[in-house]
Design a protein around this motif. Structure first.
Motif, PDB file in Angstrom:
ATOM      1  N   GLY A  36       0.774  -1.234   0.000  1.00  0.00           N
ATOM      2  CA  GLY A  36       0.000   0.000   0.000  1.00  0.00           C
ATOM      3  C   GLY A  36       0.804   1.283   0.000  1.00  0.00           C
ATOM      4  N   GLY A  37       2.118   1.204   0.019  1.00  0.00           N
ATOM      5  CA  GLY A  37       2.896   2.433  -0.016  1.00  0.00           C
ATOM      6  C   GLY A  37       2.834   3.092  -1.384  1.00  0.00           C
ATOM      7  N   GLY A  38       3.412   4.284  -1.463  1.00  0.00           N
ATOM      8  CA  GLY A  38       3.422   4.976  -2.738  1.00  0.00           C
ATOM      9  C   GLY A  38       3.718   6.444  -2.574  1.00  0.00           C
ATOM     10  N   LEU A  39       3.448   7.182  -3.649  1.00  0.00           N
ATOM     11  CA  LEU A  39       3.679   8.627  -3.685  1.00  0.00           C
ATOM     12  C   LEU A  39       2.350   9.349  -3.542  1.00  0.00           C
ATOM     13  N   VAL A  40       2.307  10.324  -2.658  1.00  0.00           N
ATOM     14  CA  VAL A  40       1.082  11.081  -2.435  1.00  0.00           C
ATOM     15  C   VAL A  40       1.443  12.538  -2.176  1.00  0.00           C
ATOM     16  N   GLN A  41       0.557  13.431  -2.546  1.00  0.00           N
ATOM     17  CA  GLN A  41       0.792  14.843  -2.298  1.00  0.00           C
ATOM     18  C   GLN A  41       0.499  15.189  -0.841  1.00  0.00           C
ATOM     19  N   ALA A  42       1.153  16.224  -0.363  1.00  0.00           N
ATOM     20  CA  ALA A  42       0.900  16.698   0.998  1.00  0.00           C
ATOM     21  C   ALA A  42      -0.591  17.013   1.163  1.00  0.00           C
ATOM     22  N   GLY A  43      -1.127  16.601   2.302  1.00  0.00           N
ATOM     23  CA  GLY A  43      -2.553  16.770   2.549  1.00  0.00           C
ATOM     24  C   GLY A  43      -3.390  15.581   2.112  1.00  0.00           C
ATOM     25  N   GLY A  44      -2.782  14.674   1.379  1.00  0.00           N
ATOM     26  CA  GLY A  44      -3.501  13.504   0.871  1.00  0.00           C
ATOM     27  C   GLY A  44      -3.555  12.377   1.882  1.00  0.00           C
TER      28      GLY A  44
END
Length: 115
Positions: free
Chosen positions: A8-16
């Protein structure tokens, strides 16, 4: 021997938001507790959250109100729902399982929060 596998890891924007999953399998003793720790580059591994087989949860202060740990006892699976993510949450997140007197660790899953 208990096997611990995260996803479930990954790249996400701040606030996401992001949800991690972890399943423990094998071993001869029941799983007494499971939890998450994380390690950012150049820093020591730190505890994020823990949940016992009875559903008692504990959190590190920095995660209270933003992270929620939950479990599915039937599958020895634990989840970490992360909300309002910040750049400082960027780290490798490790799942751990307590079985008998041993703590078993997963390989880790990378979470990257972009600002």
């Amino acid at each position: 021997q208990v096997q611990v596998v995260e996803s479930g890891g990954g790249l996400v924007q701040a606030g996401g938001s992001l949800r991690l999953s972890c399943t423990a399998s094998g071993g001869n003793s029941p799983i007494a507790a499971m939890g998450w720790s994380r390690q950012a580059p150049g820093k020591q591994r730190e505890v994020v959250a823990t949940i016992t087989k009875d559903g008692i949860t504990t959190y590190a202060d920095a995660m209270k109100g933003r992270f929620t740990i939950s479990k599915d006892n039937s599958e020895n699976t634990v989840y970490l729902q992360m909300s309002n993510l910040k750049s400082e949450d960027t780290a490798v997140y490790f799942c751990r399982a307590l079985s008998g007197v041993y703590v078993y660790w997963g390989q880790g899953t990378q979470v990257t929060v972009s600002s």
